[in-house]
Motif scaffolding. Structure first.
Motif, PDB file in Angstrom:
ATOM      1  N   ARG A   1       0.816  -1.220   0.000  1.00 23.89           N
ATOM      2  CA  ARG A   1       0.000   0.000   0.000  1.00 23.89           C
ATOM      3  C   ARG A   1       0.845   1.264   0.000  1.00 23.89           C
ATOM      4  N   LYS A   2       2.080   1.163   0.497  1.00 21.60           N
ATOM      5  CA  LYS A   2       2.983   2.317   0.553  1.00 21.60           C
ATOM      6  C   LYS A   2       4.228   2.006  -0.257  1.00 21.60           C
ATOM      7  N   GLU A   3       4.763   3.026  -0.884  1.00 16.76           N
ATOM      8  CA  GLU A   3       6.011   2.890  -1.622  1.00 16.76           C
ATOM      9  C   GLU A   3       7.083   3.619  -0.816  1.00 16.76           C
ATOM     10  N   PRO A   4       7.866   2.865  -0.047  1.00 12.66           N
ATOM     11  CA  PRO A   4       8.815   3.492   0.872  1.00 12.66           C
ATOM     12  C   PRO A   4      10.011   4.097   0.148  1.00 12.66           C
ATOM     13  N   SER A   5      10.623   5.069   0.810  1.00 16.09           N
ATOM     14  CA  SER A   5      11.847   5.682   0.293  1.00 16.09           C
ATOM     15  C   SER A   5      13.000   4.684   0.410  1.00 16.09           C
ATOM     16  N   SER A   6      14.087   4.990  -0.256  1.00 19.37           N
ATOM     17  CA  SER A   6      15.256   4.121  -0.170  1.00 19.37           C
ATOM     18  C   SER A   6      15.784   4.065   1.262  1.00 19.37           C
ATOM     19  N   GLU A   7      15.639   5.143   2.008  1.00 14.20           N
ATOM     20  CA  GLU A   7      16.069   5.148   3.407  1.00 14.20           C
ATOM     21  C   GLU A   7      15.221   4.188   4.242  1.00 14.20           C
ATOM     22  N   MET A   8      13.921   4.155   3.972  1.00  9.13           N
ATOM     23  CA  MET A   8      13.034   3.236   4.695  1.00  9.13           C
ATOM     24  C   MET A   8      13.350   1.782   4.351  1.00  9.13           C
ATOM     25  N   ILE A   9      13.609   1.529   3.072  1.00 12.93           N
ATOM     26  CA  ILE A   9      13.948   0.170   2.649  1.00 12.93           C
ATOM     27  C   ILE A   9      15.233  -0.267   3.343  1.00 12.93           C
ATOM     28  N   ALA A  10      16.221   0.634   3.399  1.00  8.66           N
ATOM     29  CA  ALA A  10      17.481   0.319   4.078  1.00  8.66           C
ATOM     30  C   ALA A  10      17.255   0.042   5.562  1.00  8.66           C
ATOM     31  N   ALA A  11      16.370   0.806   6.195  1.00  5.18           N
ATOM     32  CA  ALA A  11      16.090   0.599   7.615  1.00  5.18           C
ATOM     33  C   ALA A  11      15.440  -0.765   7.855  1.00  5.18           C
ATOM     34  N   VAL A  12      14.504  -1.130   6.999  1.00  4.11           N
ATOM     35  CA  VAL A  12      13.810  -2.413   7.171  1.00  4.11           C
ATOM     36  C   VAL A  12      14.742  -3.584   6.864  1.00  4.11           C
ATOM     37  N   THR A  13      15.528  -3.480   5.783  1.00  2.00           N
ATOM     38  CA  THR A  13      16.452  -4.577   5.485  1.00  2.00           C
ATOM     39  C   THR A  13      17.496  -4.705   6.590  1.00  2.00           C
ATOM     40  N   ILE A  36      19.337  -8.395   6.464  1.00  2.00           N
ATOM     41  CA  ILE A  36      19.617  -8.842   5.095  1.00  2.00           C
ATOM     42  C   ILE A  36      20.222  -7.699   4.305  1.00  2.00           C
ATOM     43  N   GLY A  37      20.904  -8.036   3.246  1.00  2.00           N
ATOM     44  CA  GLY A  37      21.470  -7.014   2.375  1.00  2.00           C
ATOM     45  C   GLY A  37      20.515  -6.661   1.253  1.00  2.00           C
ATOM     46  N   LEU A  38      20.687  -5.491   0.727  1.00  2.00           N
ATOM     47  CA  LEU A  38      19.859  -5.045  -0.386  1.00  2.00           C
ATOM     48  C   LEU A  38      19.969  -5.977  -1.592  1.00  2.00           C
ATOM     49  N   PRO A  39      21.164  -6.489  -1.931  1.00  2.00           N
ATOM     50  CA  PRO A  39      21.232  -7.417  -3.070  1.00  2.00           C
ATOM     51  C   PRO A  39      20.344  -8.656  -2.893  1.00  2.00           C
ATOM     52  N   ASP A  40      20.269  -9.185  -1.673  1.00  2.00           N
ATOM     53  CA  ASP A  40      19.409 -10.349  -1.425  1.00  2.00           C
ATOM     54  C   ASP A  40      17.943 -10.001  -1.637  1.00  2.00           C
ATOM     55  N   LEU A  41      17.543  -8.833  -1.160  1.00  2.00           N
ATOM     56  CA  LEU A  41      16.160  -8.395  -1.337  1.00  2.00           C
ATOM     57  C   LEU A  41      15.847  -8.219  -2.818  1.00  2.00           C
ATOM     58  N   LEU A  42      16.737  -7.552  -3.542  1.00  2.00           N
ATOM     59  CA  LEU A  42      16.491  -7.299  -4.958  1.00  2.00           C
ATOM     60  C   LEU A  42      16.469  -8.582  -5.768  1.00  2.00           C
ATOM     61  N   THR A  43      17.284  -9.554  -5.398  1.00  2.77           N
ATOM     62  CA  THR A  43      17.275 -10.842  -6.096  1.00  2.77           C
ATOM     63  C   THR A  43      15.919 -11.520  -5.932  1.00  2.77           C
ATOM     64  N   GLY A  44      15.366 -11.478  -4.731  1.00  2.00           N
ATOM     65  CA  GLY A  44      14.051 -12.064  -4.498  1.00  2.00           C
ATOM     66  C   GLY A  44      12.957 -11.366  -5.283  1.00  2.00           C
TER      67      GLY A  44
END
Length: 100
Positions: free
Chosen positions: A50-62, A67-75
């Motif tokens: 429902r929300k499109e988070p900022s890159s800062e929010m994505i970094a905070a959650v990962t 987990i690393g961002l590459p793992d998230l993006l691969t999924g």
């Protein structure tokens, strides 16, 4: 063969991936949100697409998930790849015949 249907929106694929990772780890939404420094309601909205988070929010959650961002993006790429539409067949190049 890839699934037919509309390609998922980025925020939906992101949310499903984050939720899947959290659930695989056995993490509670409230705990991950606290570690990420966001409200549980906001994390829930991210996970539901429902929300499109900022890159800062994505970094905070990962970071909170460990987990690393590459793992998230691969999924996410894997999920989006399963929904790809086959490309239409290309017409062979050649002379055009026109009726007179």
């Amino acid at each position: 063969m890839p699934e037919q249907g509309p390609e998922p929106l980025w925020r939906e694929a992101l949310g499903r991936s984050l939720r899947g990772i959290r659930e695989e780890q056995g993490g509670r939404l409230i705990d991950i949100a606290e570690r990420a420094g966001i409200s549980p309601q906001y994390l829930s909205e991210i996970e539901r697409g429902r929300k499109e988070p900022s890159s800062e929010m994505i970094a905070a959650v990962t970071g909170a998930l460990g987990i690393g961002l590459p793992d998230l993006l691969t999924g996410i790429a894997g999920e989006v790849g399963r929904h790809r539409h086959p490309r239409p067949a290309r017409r062979p190049a050649g002379p055009l015949l026109m009726a007179a």
